[in-house]
Design an enzyme around this catalytic site. Structure first.
Site, PDB file in Angstrom:
ATOM      1  N   SER A  95      -2.378 -14.736  31.406  1.00  0.00           N
ATOM      2  CA  SER A  95      -3.244 -15.366  30.419  1.00  0.00           C
ATOM      3  C   SER A  95      -2.434 -15.589  29.155  1.00  0.00           C
ATOM      4  CB  SER A  95      -4.448 -14.464  30.128  1.00  0.00           C
ATOM      5  OG  SER A  95      -5.123 -14.918  28.980  1.00  0.00           O
ATOM      6  N   LYS A 144      -9.657 -27.634  41.158  1.00  0.00           N
ATOM      7  CA  LYS A 144      -9.760 -29.083  41.084  1.00  0.00           C
ATOM      8  C   LYS A 144      -9.772 -29.519  39.619  1.00  0.00           C
ATOM      9  CE  LYS A 144     -13.078 -30.389  39.379  1.00  0.00           C
ATOM     10  NZ  LYS A 144     -14.059 -30.270  38.221  1.00  0.00           N
ATOM     11  N   ASP A 204     -13.968 -35.215  35.227  1.00  0.00           N
ATOM     12  CA  ASP A 204     -13.863 -33.790  35.585  1.00  0.00           C
ATOM     13  C   ASP A 204     -15.052 -33.397  36.474  1.00  0.00           C
ATOM     14  OD1 ASP A 204     -12.507 -30.998  35.003  1.00  0.00           O
ATOM     15  OD2 ASP A 204     -14.662 -30.743  34.767  1.00  0.00           O
ATOM     16  N   ARG A 231      -3.504 -16.310  26.324  1.00  0.00           N
ATOM     17  CA  ARG A 231      -4.165 -15.635  25.197  1.00  0.00           C
ATOM     18  C   ARG A 231      -4.155 -14.122  25.360  1.00  0.00           C
ATOM     19  NH1 ARG A 231      -9.793 -17.814  25.965  1.00  0.00           N
ATOM     20  NH2 ARG A 231      -8.947 -17.702  28.068  1.00  0.00           N
ATOM     21  N   ILE A 238     -14.052 -20.935  34.567  1.00  0.00           N
ATOM     22  CA  ILE A 238     -14.231 -20.886  36.026  1.00  0.00           C
ATOM     23  C   ILE A 238     -13.660 -19.593  36.616  1.00  0.00           C
ATOM     24  CG2 ILE A 238     -12.141 -22.188  36.710  1.00  0.00           C
ATOM     25  CD1 ILE A 238     -15.699 -22.378  38.253  1.00  0.00           C
TER      26      ILE A 238
HETATM   27  P1  NAP Z   1     -11.264 -23.416  30.383  1.00  0.00           P
HETATM   28  O1  NAP Z   1     -12.481 -22.574  30.180  1.00  0.00           O
HETATM   29  O2  NAP Z   1     -10.777 -24.253  29.278  1.00  0.00           O
HETATM   30  O3  NAP Z   1     -10.118 -22.464  30.925  1.00  0.00           O
HETATM   31  C1  NAP Z   1      -8.824 -22.891  31.211  1.00  0.00           C
HETATM   32  C2  NAP Z   1      -7.866 -21.763  30.883  1.00  0.00           C
HETATM   33  O4  NAP Z   1      -6.553 -22.111  31.303  1.00  0.00           O
HETATM   34  C3  NAP Z   1      -7.719 -21.482  29.385  1.00  0.00           C
HETATM   35  O5  NAP Z   1      -8.763 -20.661  28.934  1.00  0.00           O
HETATM   36  C4  NAP Z   1      -6.379 -20.804  29.336  1.00  0.00           C
HETATM   37  O6  NAP Z   1      -6.566 -19.440  29.673  1.00  0.00           O
HETATM   38  C5  NAP Z   1      -5.605 -21.431  30.490  1.00  0.00           C
HETATM   39  N1  NAP Z   1      -4.562 -22.376  30.079  1.00  0.00           N
HETATM   40  C6  NAP Z   1      -3.272 -22.353  30.485  1.00  0.00           C
HETATM   41  N2  NAP Z   1      -2.576 -23.347  29.954  1.00  0.00           N
HETATM   42  C7  NAP Z   1      -3.431 -24.037  29.178  1.00  0.00           C
HETATM   43  C8  NAP Z   1      -3.304 -25.170  28.367  1.00  0.00           C
HETATM   44  N3  NAP Z   1      -2.148 -25.824  28.233  1.00  0.00           N
HETATM   45  N4  NAP Z   1      -4.401 -25.620  27.702  1.00  0.00           N
HETATM   46  C9  NAP Z   1      -5.580 -24.981  27.807  1.00  0.00           C
HETATM   47  N5  NAP Z   1      -5.757 -23.886  28.582  1.00  0.00           N
HETATM   48  C10 NAP Z   1      -4.687 -23.418  29.259  1.00  0.00           C
HETATM   49  O7  NAP Z   1     -11.519 -24.418  31.618  1.00  0.00           O
HETATM   50  P2  NAP Z   1     -12.358 -24.149  32.937  1.00  0.00           P
HETATM   51  O8  NAP Z   1     -13.741 -24.686  32.756  1.00  0.00           O
HETATM   52  O9  NAP Z   1     -12.194 -22.789  33.432  1.00  0.00           O
HETATM   53  O10 NAP Z   1     -11.638 -25.199  33.911  1.00  0.00           O
HETATM   54  C11 NAP Z   1     -10.355 -24.951  34.451  1.00  0.00           C
HETATM   55  C12 NAP Z   1     -10.216 -25.798  35.697  1.00  0.00           C
HETATM   56  O11 NAP Z   1     -11.243 -25.406  36.626  1.00  0.00           O
HETATM   57  C13 NAP Z   1     -10.439 -27.300  35.425  1.00  0.00           C
HETATM   58  O12 NAP Z   1      -9.546 -28.065  36.157  1.00  0.00           O
HETATM   59  C14 NAP Z   1     -11.875 -27.545  35.888  1.00  0.00           C
HETATM   60  O13 NAP Z   1     -12.074 -28.844  36.358  1.00  0.00           O
HETATM   61  C15 NAP Z   1     -11.995 -26.536  37.019  1.00  0.00           C
HETATM   62  N6  NAP Z   1     -13.381 -26.141  37.273  1.00  0.00           N
HETATM   63  C16 NAP Z   1     -14.199 -25.752  36.249  1.00  0.00           C
HETATM   64  C17 NAP Z   1     -15.528 -25.443  36.512  1.00  0.00           C
HETATM   65  C18 NAP Z   1     -16.468 -24.984  35.434  1.00  0.00           C
HETATM   66  O14 NAP Z   1     -17.670 -24.803  35.696  1.00  0.00           O
HETATM   67  N7  NAP Z   1     -16.014 -24.728  34.212  1.00  0.00           N
HETATM   68  C19 NAP Z   1     -16.035 -25.536  37.806  1.00  0.00           C
HETATM   69  C20 NAP Z   1     -15.161 -25.871  38.837  1.00  0.00           C
HETATM   70  C21 NAP Z   1     -13.849 -26.194  38.550  1.00  0.00           C
HETATM   71  P3  NAP Z   1      -5.544 -18.295  29.215  1.00  0.00           P
HETATM   72  O15 NAP Z   1      -5.507 -18.309  27.744  1.00  0.00           O
HETATM   73  O16 NAP Z   1      -6.189 -17.093  29.792  1.00  0.00           O
HETATM   74  O17 NAP Z   1      -4.221 -18.634  29.831  1.00  0.00           O
END
Ligand code: NAP
Length: 310
Positions: A35, A90, A168, A37, A13
């Site tokens: 980040s 969210k 989610d 990573r 996101i």
């Molecule tokens: P994601 O791709 O898994 O990214 C989350 C990032 O958070 C990880 O890549 C990591 O980045 C960081 N992180 C920090 N602590 C972590 C931990 N303990 N475990 C895993 N990751 C950790 O997820 P995402 O889809 O972006 O979603 C993140 C949030 O945004 C969620 O709550 C989701 O509901 C919301 N959201 C997502 C979307 C969508 O389309 N994907 C849309 C609206 C809202 P670093 O390694 O860079 O720290």
């Protein structure tokens, strides 16, 4: 006024929305990212932890926390303690109590806390809310069915406890419901279907009630839908109007006729709202969608299905 903002968590996101939207908004300047990573963003420093970022970039005024929900409370409290305003992706936290704590702590610190519910930022949703004002809802059918492999490839956290599973995306539907319904909605019962190898549900069937309506208010969330994806809320009012929100809240039909349709502009509007809140030094904390998910888990019946493999 330009706010120096940082981002915590460089996942999907952040790449899809936060980075391009911040770059376009003159009210914000991306000053640093954190980040774990070590993902880099051109032109701004990257730090492995928020603590390192706060120490090295003291001019940072605000952060957007874009991690999975399980760690958001920890990061948000740390940010507030460091004197930063906070925007929460969210779902804002993993539990209702964590969000209450953040609201209290932000107020104590005199800082802005903003719970973003992106689906609410659709003109069709706002219009729907106006249409339903003063009406009685007779039936409501939420159908939120999508393919988890398409939208969450390789995301392990969504299948762990506190990762929300199908809630989610489902919480997006609930964030629209809490926005548009003319009276509060309560979860009556829930069937939560867990893959036998996961700690979060892949599907959920919910039944709701309001103070005025006991039957006919339902939701089907399912992550096993391949082919066309469905994000729809269909409502019939007591006077017989049929109001349908489609495409996740981007399109509104009234009695079968298109009323409002807009290309998604959710995150642009979220950042405009954050800028406004920062100018007014006002928090916006909406726990209602999170409470409904918590309630579904409280009254939910657990069913078990086939194991899930990505
Ligand atoms: P994601 O791709 O898994 O990214 C989350 C990032 O958070 C990880 O890549 C990591 O980045 C960081 N992180 C920090 N602590 C972590 C931990 N303990 N475990 C895993 N990751 C950790 O997820 P995402 O889809 O972006 O979603 C993140 C949030 O945004 C969620 O709550 C989701 O509901 C919301 N959201 C997502 C979307 C969508 O389309 N994907 C849309 C609206 C809202 P670093 O390694 O860079 O720290």
């Amino acid at each position: 006024m330009v706010t120096a903002i940082g981002i915590i968590g460089l996942g999907k996101i952040t790449e899809d929305q936060h980075l391009p939207v911040i770059a376009k908004n003159p009210a914000f300047k991306l000053a640093a990212v954190s980040s774990q990573r070590g993902i880099e963003v051109e032109g701004v420093p990257t730090f492995r932890t928020p603590a390192e970022m706060y120490a090295a970039v003291p001019e940072l005024e605000a952060v957007a926390i874009c991690t999975p929900p399980q760690v958001r409370h920890l990061y948000a409290r740390e940010a507030l303690a460091a004197g930063k305003h906070v925007m929460l992706e969210k779902p804002p936290t993993a539990t209702v109590s964590e969000l209450a704590d953040l609201a209290f702590f932000a107020a104590e610190c005199g800082l802005v806390l903003f719970t973003t519910w992106h689906s609410q930022y659709n003109p069709a949703v706002l219009h729907c809310r106006r249409l339903l004002q003063g009406e009685t809802v007779k039936t409501m059918t939420i159908t939120w069915k999508e393919d988890v492999r398409r939208w969450h490839p390789g995301q392990k956290w969504i299948w762990t406890a506190g990762g929300f599973g199908v809630f989610d995306p489902g919480i997006n539907a609930l964030s629209i419901v809490t926005e548009i319904m003319p009276s509060p909605v309560f979860v009556k019962s829930a069937d939560l279907t867990f893959p036998s190898n996961c700690d979060a549900p892949i599907a959920a069937s919910l039944r709701f009630r309001t103070a005025h309506t006991e039957e006919g208010l339902v939701a089907e969330f399912d992550w096993r839908q391949t082919g066309p994806q469905t994000w729809e809320i269909a409502i019939e009012t007591a006077v017989g109007n049929r109001i349908t929100l489609q495409n996740g809240g981007a399109r509104l039909e009234v009695n079968g006729v298109l009323d409002v349709e807009h290309a998604p502009h959710e995150y642009e509007d979220i950042y405009d709202r954050f800028a406004e809140l920062l100018r007014e030094r006002r928090s916006l904390v909406d726990a209602a969608p999170l409470r409904l998910v918590a309630d579904a888990f409280m009254v939910g019946r657990r069913l078990v299905t086939d194991p899930f493999h990505d």
